[in-house]
Scaffold this motif. Structure first.
Motif, mmCIF file in Angstrom:
data_model
loop_
_atom_site.group_PDB
_atom_site.id
_atom_site.type_symbol
_atom_site.label_atom_id
_atom_site.label_comp_id
_atom_site.label_asym_id
_atom_site.label_seq_id
_atom_site.Cartn_x
_atom_site.Cartn_y
_atom_site.Cartn_z
ATOM 1 N N GLY A 159 -2.745 0.037 -17.795
ATOM 2 C CA GLY A 159 -2.713 -1.219 -17.058
ATOM 3 C C GLY A 159 -1.387 -1.557 -16.418
ATOM 4 N N GLN A 160 -0.399 -0.656 -16.529
ATOM 5 C CA GLN A 160 0.918 -0.884 -15.934
ATOM 6 C C GLN A 160 0.935 -0.353 -14.490
ATOM 7 O OE1 GLN A 160 3.412 -2.668 -17.586
ATOM 8 N NE2 GLN A 160 1.581 -2.986 -18.866
ATOM 9 N N PRO A 161 1.843 -0.867 -13.646
ATOM 10 C CA PRO A 161 1.894 -0.414 -12.249
ATOM 11 C C PRO A 161 2.125 1.090 -12.136
ATOM 12 C CG PRO A 161 3.218 -2.401 -12.540
ATOM 13 C CD PRO A 161 2.828 -1.939 -13.917
ATOM 14 N N LEU A 309 -6.202 0.012 -2.340
ATOM 15 C CA LEU A 309 -5.255 -0.948 -1.765
ATOM 16 C C LEU A 309 -5.997 -2.189 -1.252
ATOM 17 C CD1 LEU A 309 -2.332 -0.109 0.652
ATOM 18 C CD2 LEU A 309 -3.875 -1.991 1.154
ATOM 19 N N LEU A 310 -7.069 -1.966 -0.497
ATOM 20 C CA LEU A 310 -7.796 -3.084 0.093
ATOM 21 C C LEU A 310 -8.478 -3.946 -0.972
ATOM 22 C CD1 LEU A 310 -9.301 -1.271 3.204
ATOM 23 C CD2 LEU A 310 -7.590 -3.092 3.233
ATOM 24 N N PRO A 459 0.665 -5.652 -8.843
ATOM 25 C CA PRO A 459 1.717 -5.782 -9.857
ATOM 26 C C PRO A 459 2.277 -7.210 -9.871
ATOM 27 C CG PRO A 459 2.034 -3.793 -8.545
ATOM 28 C CD PRO A 459 0.966 -4.591 -7.859
ATOM 29 N N GLU A 460 2.807 -7.599 -10.990
ATOM 30 C CA GLU A 460 3.362 -8.938 -11.135
ATOM 31 C C GLU A 460 4.439 -9.180 -10.073
ATOM 32 O OE1 GLU A 460 5.471 -11.753 -14.556
ATOM 33 O OE2 GLU A 460 4.746 -9.736 -15.055
ATOM 34 N N TYR A 480 2.491 2.760 -2.575
ATOM 35 C CA TYR A 480 2.299 1.488 -3.261
ATOM 36 C C TYR A 480 1.977 1.731 -4.733
ATOM 37 C CZ TYR A 480 -2.796 2.357 -3.005
ATOM 38 O OH TYR A 480 -4.059 2.897 -3.136
ATOM 39 N N LYS A 481 2.107 0.680 -5.509
ATOM 40 C CA LYS A 481 1.712 0.721 -6.914
ATOM 41 C C LYS A 481 0.731 -0.412 -7.175
ATOM 42 C CE LYS A 481 5.868 2.881 -8.816
ATOM 43 N NZ LYS A 481 6.962 2.788 -9.835
ATOM 44 N N LEU A 482 -0.197 -0.162 -8.082
ATOM 45 C CA LEU A 482 -1.119 -1.203 -8.523
ATOM 46 C C LEU A 482 -1.400 -1.012 -10.008
ATOM 47 C CD1 LEU A 482 -3.714 0.730 -8.638
ATOM 48 C CD2 LEU A 482 -4.281 -0.186 -6.401
ATOM 49 N N CYS A 483 -2.125 -1.939 -10.562
ATOM 50 C CA CYS A 483 -2.463 -1.891 -11.986
ATOM 51 C C CYS A 483 -3.956 -1.631 -12.145
ATOM 52 C CB CYS A 483 -2.078 -3.204 -12.679
ATOM 53 S SG CYS A 483 -0.351 -3.668 -12.517
#
Length: 491
Positions: A159-161, A309-310, A459-460, A480-483
């Protein structure tokens, strides 16, 4: 005396310019064509994603750009592209072979061959993809395996970026490995890592300034250092691996029924041994393998990167997908490609991702095999034809909100999925994408598995991920990064 020579030279240049201008009166309109450099000055040093669309607004849906003496005829918008690729399909079926592409492909394989070679190789490719079960349960099982592997990799981030680009790229590449070689590579395999690096390096070179320089000055550039050398070496490395796999298959050929693309090709070579017109040989096979990797990896991988991303940027749309998948597929039920018919909203979202963030900039340039008169304009034999598919997918006369990410483009008032005639991400006509069905199956199975397993969050501290693409041959999202938050822990 010097003044006379300068005046004479100026007069000759003016006469040449006027004659050139007069000779192209019947050609489509376009930016001013200057001596030697043509009209590509209008594009500038850096190509933008909307450059072609802006030129079409100024010059019309058929316009011409000149690269020196060579006309590039651009078809823009649904009506012009449809007429070109359907009504003049045979005339516009040849593939352009630039100096760089000649160096790398030798005019062999499927994508960059022409004439008799292309017809034989493409027919074989279409038939073999069907035999391998693209869109059937056999191949679906292998795609499901790769999708499950990707889910496991995403889960390790807890669950981290993290950046999903390389895991997606590797998983899609392994689908191609299964189709072509009959086996997958462990992601930590050094040979596989090198292969991915070579494919990625070649793709990033295409449509770069370095490639343009090579196309304009090939005899000079081939003797100079630069990115072109790395790209050529990368293409050769892919072919080298293909040849190694061919040799391995030859050792066991005939011991079992054909299992993969190489097996079927070797069988075809055997059948055609006494045919003097046969183009089935190991070099064409190696280039076919290279084509499948180059065309089949980046396109699907980038589509999935844009998808995540979207959805991270549009949590409301993601929630609707989650709800539909939960209602129809549940959490443990095995699903298949045909199940997309029960998921109209999910199917609409996938189509809208491919429309809104179409990943090819110019598409594959073609070349006219004869003089063509189209919409009152003369298109000469040998002209380069660029069917701007992106302009079709953003055509305001066929899409209600072309500049918005809107899955309702593919839904009727009752929420049923609706096919749209202007949805042509895989092209049309004689050169329509060979891997269309494989790509459709891949994207749906990967997408459904990932959305069933995770909620994709920003991400936060991040309010929105950048949707402005990196423009090269493809339109790639910026890193990019996401969770990826496991849904069983967030529900």
């Amino acid at each position: 005396m010097l003044g006379v020579l300068v005046a004479l030279l100026t007069c000759l240049l003016m006469l040449h310019f006027l004659r050139q201008h007069w000779s192209q009166k019947s050609y489509p309109p376009g930016p001013l064509r200057l001596p030697i450099i043509g009209s590509f000055w209008r594009i500038g040093v850096k190509v933008h994603k909307d450059t072609n669309i802006k030129l079409a607004k100024k010059y019309g849906n058929i316009y011409v750009l000149w690269l020196g003496p060579m006309p590039y005829v651009v078809l823009s918008g649904y009506e012009a592209v449809k007429e070109g690729l359907f009504n003049h399909s045979d005339a516009f079926a040849a593939r352009l072979l630039t100096p760089f592409l000649k160096t790398v492909t030798k005019g062999q394989g499927i994508i960059f061959s022409n004439g008799h070679t292309w017809k034989q190789q493409r027919k074989f490719g279409v038939t073999t993809m069907r035999k391998l079960g693209i869109g059937k349960k056999g191949m679906e099982h292998q795609i499901q395996e790769e999708a499950h592997q990707l889910v496991e990799i995403f889960a390790r981030a807890k669950g981290q970026p993290f950046d999903p680009a390389m895991p997606i790229f590797n998983s899609i590449s392994n689908v191609i490995c299964a189709v072509v070689f009959g086996h997958r590579f462990p992601v930590e395999d050094k040979e596989f890592i090198k292969l991915m690096g070579d494919v990625y390096g070649l793709l990033t070179f295409l449509c770069s300034i370095s490639q343009y320089l090579y196309e304009l000055l090939p005899e000079i550039m081939k003797h100079l250092p630069g990115p072109h050398r790395k790209a050529i070496a990368g293409a050769e490395a892919v072919l080298s691996l293909a040849r190694e796999e061919i040799e391995k298959h030859k050792e066991h050929h005939g011991a079992h029924e054909p299992q993969d693309f190489i097996d079927f090709y070797l069988s075809q070579m055997k059948k055609s041994e006494n045919d003097p017109n046969s183009t089935y040989n190991e070099e064409n096979l190696a280039h076919c393998i290279g084509d499948l990797f180059i065309a089949g990896t980046e396109t699907s991988a980038l589509t999935l990167q844009w998808a995540l991303l979207l959805l991270a940027n549009h949590p409301d749309i993601q929630e609707k997908v989650h709800n539909e998948i939960d209602d129809v597929l549940g959490s443990s039920q095995e699903f298949h490609y045909q199940d997309q018919k029960k998921l109209p909203y999910t199917k609409a979202v996938i189509h809208e991702i491919m429309r809104f963030q179409y990943i090819l900039l110019p598409g594959g340039p073609r070349q006219s095999t004869k003089d063509v008169n189209m919409r009152g304009f003369f298109i000469p034999k040998g002209a380069i034809i660029i069917a701007d598919l992106r302009s079709v997918l953003l055509d305001p006369t066929h899409w209600e909100t072309p500049e918005e990410f809107n899955p309702n483009h593919f839904l009727d008032e009752d929420g049923n999925f609706v096919e749209r005639e202007a949805f042509l991400p895989f092209g049309a006509g004689a050169r329509v994408c060979l891997g269309e069905q494989l790509a459709r199956v891949e994207i749906f199975i990967f997408f459904a598995n990932l959305l069933r397993a995770f909620t994709f969050l920003l991400p936060e501290g991040v309010k929105e991920l950048n949707t402005d693409p990196i423009v090269r041959f493809t339109l790639a999202p910026r890193p990019y990064k996401l969770c990826a938050v496991p849904r069983n822990s967030s529900s």
